[in-house]
Design a protein around this motif. Structure first.
Motif, PDB file in Angstrom:
ATOM      1  N   UNK A 129       0.896  -1.213  -0.116  1.00 25.72           N
ATOM      2  CA  UNK A 129      -0.101   0.034   0.070  1.00 25.72           C
ATOM      3  C   UNK A 129       0.829   1.170  -0.148  1.00 25.72           C
ATOM      4  N   UNK A 130       0.234   2.373  -0.628  1.00 26.67           N
ATOM      5  CA  UNK A 130       1.087   3.498  -0.465  1.00 26.67           C
ATOM      6  C   UNK A 130       0.134   4.325   0.872  1.00 26.67           C
ATOM      7  N   UNK A 131       0.619   4.256   2.000  1.00 22.81           N
ATOM      8  CA  UNK A 131       0.054   4.716   3.077  1.00 22.81           C
ATOM      9  C   UNK A 131       0.450   5.941   3.555  1.00 22.81           C
ATOM     10  N   UNK A 132      -0.623   6.954   4.246  1.00 23.54           N
ATOM     11  CA  UNK A 132      -0.181   8.225   4.371  1.00 23.54           C
ATOM     12  C   UNK A 132      -1.081   8.584   5.684  1.00 23.54           C
ATOM     13  N   UNK A 133      -0.635   9.539   6.517  1.00 20.37           N
ATOM     14  CA  UNK A 133      -1.158  10.132   7.656  1.00 20.37           C
ATOM     15  C   UNK A 133      -1.239  11.488   7.495  1.00 20.37           C
ATOM     16  N   UNK A 134      -2.357  11.831   6.917  1.00 24.25           N
ATOM     17  CA  UNK A 134      -2.802  13.402   6.825  1.00 24.25           C
ATOM     18  C   UNK A 134      -4.199  13.573   7.356  1.00 24.25           C
ATOM     19  N   UNK A 135      -4.249  14.343   8.460  1.00 24.00           N
ATOM     20  CA  UNK A 135      -5.770  14.676   9.162  1.00 24.00           C
ATOM     21  C   UNK A 135      -6.515  15.067   7.942  1.00 24.00           C
ATOM     22  N   UNK A 136      -7.774  14.320   8.091  1.00 23.19           N
ATOM     23  CA  UNK A 136      -8.883  14.684   7.414  1.00 23.19           C
ATOM     24  C   UNK A 136      -8.964  14.297   6.012  1.00 23.19           C
ATOM     25  N   UNK A 137      -7.886  13.571   5.270  1.00 25.61           N
ATOM     26  CA  UNK A 137      -7.694  13.184   3.773  1.00 25.61           C
ATOM     27  C   UNK A 137      -7.922  11.803   3.828  1.00 25.61           C
ATOM     28  N   UNK A 138      -9.167  11.691   3.303  1.00 19.83           N
ATOM     29  CA  UNK A 138      -9.660  10.112   3.148  1.00 19.83           C
ATOM     30  C   UNK A 138      -9.170   9.518   2.069  1.00 19.83           C
ATOM     31  N   UNK A 139      -9.546   9.944   0.755  1.00 21.16           N
ATOM     32  CA  UNK A 139      -9.334   9.145  -0.621  1.00 21.16           C
ATOM     33  C   UNK A 139      -8.248   9.956  -1.311  1.00 21.16           C
ATOM     34  N   UNK A 234       2.585  13.509  11.614  1.00 24.55           N
ATOM     35  CA  UNK A 234       1.712  13.950  10.859  1.00 24.55           C
ATOM     36  C   UNK A 234       2.259  14.311   9.391  1.00 24.55           C
ATOM     37  N   UNK A 235       1.381  14.344   8.453  1.00 31.33           N
ATOM     38  CA  UNK A 235       1.789  14.540   6.854  1.00 31.33           C
ATOM     39  C   UNK A 235       2.849  13.669   6.548  1.00 31.33           C
ATOM     40  N   UNK A 236       2.922  12.612   6.819  1.00 28.48           N
ATOM     41  CA  UNK A 236       4.011  11.341   6.222  1.00 28.48           C
ATOM     42  C   UNK A 236       3.228  10.609   5.149  1.00 28.48           C
ATOM     43  N   UNK A 237       4.271   9.841   4.429  1.00 26.15           N
ATOM     44  CA  UNK A 237       3.742   9.078   3.405  1.00 26.15           C
ATOM     45  C   UNK A 237       4.329   7.767   3.404  1.00 26.15           C
ATOM     46  N   UNK A 238       4.115   6.592   3.000  1.00 20.18           N
ATOM     47  CA  UNK A 238       5.199   5.398   3.094  1.00 20.18           C
ATOM     48  C   UNK A 238       4.710   4.474   2.166  1.00 20.18           C
ATOM     49  N   UNK A 239       5.665   3.478   1.836  1.00 18.08           N
ATOM     50  CA  UNK A 239       5.190   2.400   1.083  1.00 18.08           C
ATOM     51  C   UNK A 239       5.246   1.308   2.020  1.00 18.08           C
ATOM     52  N   UNK A 240       4.294   0.473   2.363  1.00 22.83           N
ATOM     53  CA  UNK A 240       4.322  -0.674   3.245  1.00 22.83           C
ATOM     54  C   UNK A 240       3.384  -1.844   2.942  1.00 22.83           C
TER      55      UNK A 240
END
Lengths: 363, 315
Positions: A129-139, A234-240
């Motif tokens: 997955x390309x996973x992210x942690x951004x408040x309020x951003x769902x899709x 917060x505001x991070x993204x990764x492949x996992x």
């Protein structure tokens, strides 16, 4: 003197504490032996991929319940360590996120009969997955060029034109993107890099290896380390690996002309449609994953992990045991068990029967 | 009849069984340590040679030669250890002085036990704490430092988003070496001559002046050997670095960015599982370099302590 004696005991104690508290992270469990004369008896040792770790634990548990006189040990040291151990004969089978290389196949294998080679059996398919942690951003929707830009460091903020163009309706923060990647060499990194370099070759100009190629973003150790880092930043993204993506937002990827959502079926479908690596023996099922699959809902960002065994073992008893175990792993039961425990994608019917046919020839 | 020349009757010196067993067992113990050291050295050298003599470009994952690969790692090892010591030395001296000269006897004892207890915490626990608690907690502070004190060269650059920098590693390492440094300092401070201290106080010195005049000069070599002991531990620490640091192959003095130089031990822990062939030899060769570095550090520590033997508490 009593006092100095107490002192010296204390000194020894302190020294012992220091020595003992320094690290010892890789203590292998002692193999337990079994002795009885039921249908299957014996002990197998496997070493390899940590991606397969959870699945192997469950496979072993179920297989040993069926065959109480069999003991299987799987040590998830890593794919490279597994292949090395298998080649030297220290392991009866290996788990590896990459198929055996040609130069590895040209050598000999410790446990295999002199004229026999090792074979790769795809048994574990896992979407990344390309996973992210951004408040309020769902899709979040991304295409390969944007992913490459983010992970190469050319796209630096969440409201970059490239991202907003793909997500006209989403509210994107102006914050800096924190890219998180693996600090240790890993099959996840390699499969991610293969996908980006196949789909965005102009941006991602590095070779696809197990090492993250660019000096961008933060690195963390192992899947769990990456998950921790994303969770707390917060505001991070990764492949996992999808199994560890948990509650993170997962980006949809542009495949062909549409966006597809990550799914086990999509991943299995891509693997099923991919050709085998050419020039290998009939039973060597190394897969050349088609990263450019454009079917609807396909998920070409996928990791295929192999069970590596001998075609013919020097010791037929080991061969029988490996054959039975591999048979269970590739069976519908085994694949379902892995899917439940590790969120992997079960093999497609077609591939599953090919794997079963290959396993039937193990001696 | 001639009298034979007088000779002492040959008499066995009394060597009891216990004596013999004990003396030979100490000899065995002494030789084992040498044998182990020799075995480790031989292993390191033998396994390193293939990587050291490999032609340019043949080492997996390395474009240039081995020395370019190990350079940033050597720098990172020394830099992380130095930062850790900068943090822990003042604290260790402070804690030790408090225990030896300021705290009431009972408080001092309890505090002493607690500091020793820190030494018993396994490094993996420190690593988990560093990665899961310290890094995310300290990240906003790093951002603040970067914006407000960014003129200071070490704090400039692109600030990290996760807090996994070499400074975080240094803080955790600093906490880890604290117990051993405090213990050594405390012992040395307690040995400061009572008469000197009382003389200083009698001359009207305040307690701080007394410590400055009577305790610290006496304890200096002891403090140095404490620092060297801490350095030895910080240089070789593996798990904490592997779990907390966000590494990159760079030589960088910036302590708040995501691109941090890795340490030798941390790099081995990270890359060994997936290494094969020459890659393993390369990692072992970096281990040999670490072995040499620690050897040099210990030799320097020995030299410093020996030179000032007359004043140290060691005799």
């Amino acid at each position: 003197m009593k006092f100095s004696r107490i002192g010296s005991i204390a000194a020894v104690a302190v020294a012992a504490t220091i020595v003992l508290s320094s690290c010892a992270s890789n203590e292998a469990a002692a193999p337990s032996d079994s002795n009885s004369a039921a249908a299957l008896t014996g002990t197998l040792a496997g070493i390899g991929s940590s991606a397969q770790g959870t699945a192997q634990t469950n496979w072993i548990k179920n297989f040993q319940t069926e065959n109480p006189d069999v003991t299987i040990n799987y040590d998830p040291q890593g794919s490279g360590a597994g292949r090395t151990a298998f080649i030297s004969g220290a392991a009866d089978f290996a788990g590896s996120d990459a198929a055996l290389k040609d130069e590895e196949l040209s050598g000999t294998f410790g446990k295999c009969a002199p004229d026999s080679k090792a074979i790769d059996l795809p048994v574990y398919i896992s979407p990344i997955a390309i996973a992210y942690n951004v408040d309020g951003l769902t899709d979040l929707k991304l295409d390969a060029d944007t992913v490459a830009g983010i992970f190469k460091g050319t796209i630096k903020t969440w409201n970059d034109k490239a991202i907003t163009a793909l997500n006209p309706d989403a509210t994107l923060p102006s914050a800096k993107i924190t890219v998180v990647h693996r600090s240790d060499d890993s099959g996840t990194t390699q499969n991610f890099a293969q996908w980006v370099s196949a789909n965005a070759p102009t941006v991602w100009d590095a070779e696809a290896t197990q090492t993250y190629p660019y000096k961008v973003g933060d690195a963390a150790k192992g899947t769990s380390g990456v998950a921790d880092a994303v969770k707390s930043s917060p505001n991070s993204i990764t492949y996992i690996d999808d199994s560890a993506a948990g509650d993170f937002g997962k980006a949809q990827l542009k495949v062909g002309d549409a966006f597809s959502t990550i799914s086990a079926e999509g991943a299995a479908a891509v693997v099923a449609k991919s050709p085998l690596v050419e020039g290998r023996e009939t039973n060597d099922l190394a897969i050349n994953i088609d990263r450019k699959n454009t079917e609807a809902n396909a998920w070409p960002l996928v990791l295929v992990s192999y069970l590596i065994t001998c075609q013919t073992y020097t010791d037929p008893a080991v061969g029988t045991l490996v054959k039975a175990y591999a048979g269970y792993v590739a069976s519908a039961d085994g694949q379902t068990a892995a899917a439940t425990a590790a969120k992997s994608a079960p093999l497609s019917t077609d591939l599953s029967s090919k794997v079963a046919a290959a396993i039937a020839t193990i001696k | 009849m001639t009298t034979p020349p007088f000779t002492l009757p040959k008499r066995k010196t009394t060597v009891r069984l216990g004596d013999r067993i004990f003396s030979s067992s100490t000899i065995v113990a002494g030789s084992i340590i040498l044998a182990v050291l020799a075995a480790v050295t031989l292993f390191l050298i033998a396994q390193s040679i293939p990587a050291l003599v490999a032609k340019q470009g043949t080492l997996p994952g390395i474009t240039t030669n081995f020395w370019d690969y190990v350079g940033p790692l050597v720098f990172g090892t020394l830099w992380a250890a130095l930062l850790a010591l900068l943090i822990s030395t003042p604290i260790a001296i402070g804690v030790a002085l408090f225990i030896s000269h300021y705290a009431p006897r009972r408080v001092a004892q309890v505090l002493g036990y607690i500091v020793d207890l820190l030494a018993a915490v396994p490094s993996v626990v420190f690593g988990l704490w560093g990665a899961k608690v310290l890094a995310p907690t300290i990240q906003p502070f790093y951002e603040w430092l970067n914006t407000n004190v960014g003129w200071f060269p070490l704090f400039s650059g692109d600030v990290t988003g996760t807090g996994r920098t070499i400074l975080t590693v240094a803080i955790v390492l600093g906490v880890m070496v604290l117990p051993i440094m405090t213990a050594v300092c405390r012992e040395i401070f307690l040995q400061a001559p009572r008469l000197h201290e009382e003389a200083a106080l009698a001359l009207g010195a305040t307690r701080w002046e007394m410590i400055q005049m009577a305790v610290l000069p006496f304890a200096r070599p002891g403090i140095i050997s404490a620092v060297m002991l801490g350095l030895g531990r910080a240089l070789g620490e593996t798990l904490v670095v592997a779990m907390v640091l966000s590494p990159a192959a760079v030589v960088s003095f910036l302590v708040l960015t995501s691109q941090n130089p890795n340490t030798i031990a941390g790099n081995i822990a990270l890359q060994y599982p997936e290494a094969f062939g020459l890659g393993v030899n390369t990692l072992i060769a970096t281990g040999l370099i670490l072995f040499v570095i620690t050897f040099i550090v210990n030799a320097i520590a020995r030299y410093v302590v020996n030179r000032r033997k007359a004043f140290s508490g060691a005799n």
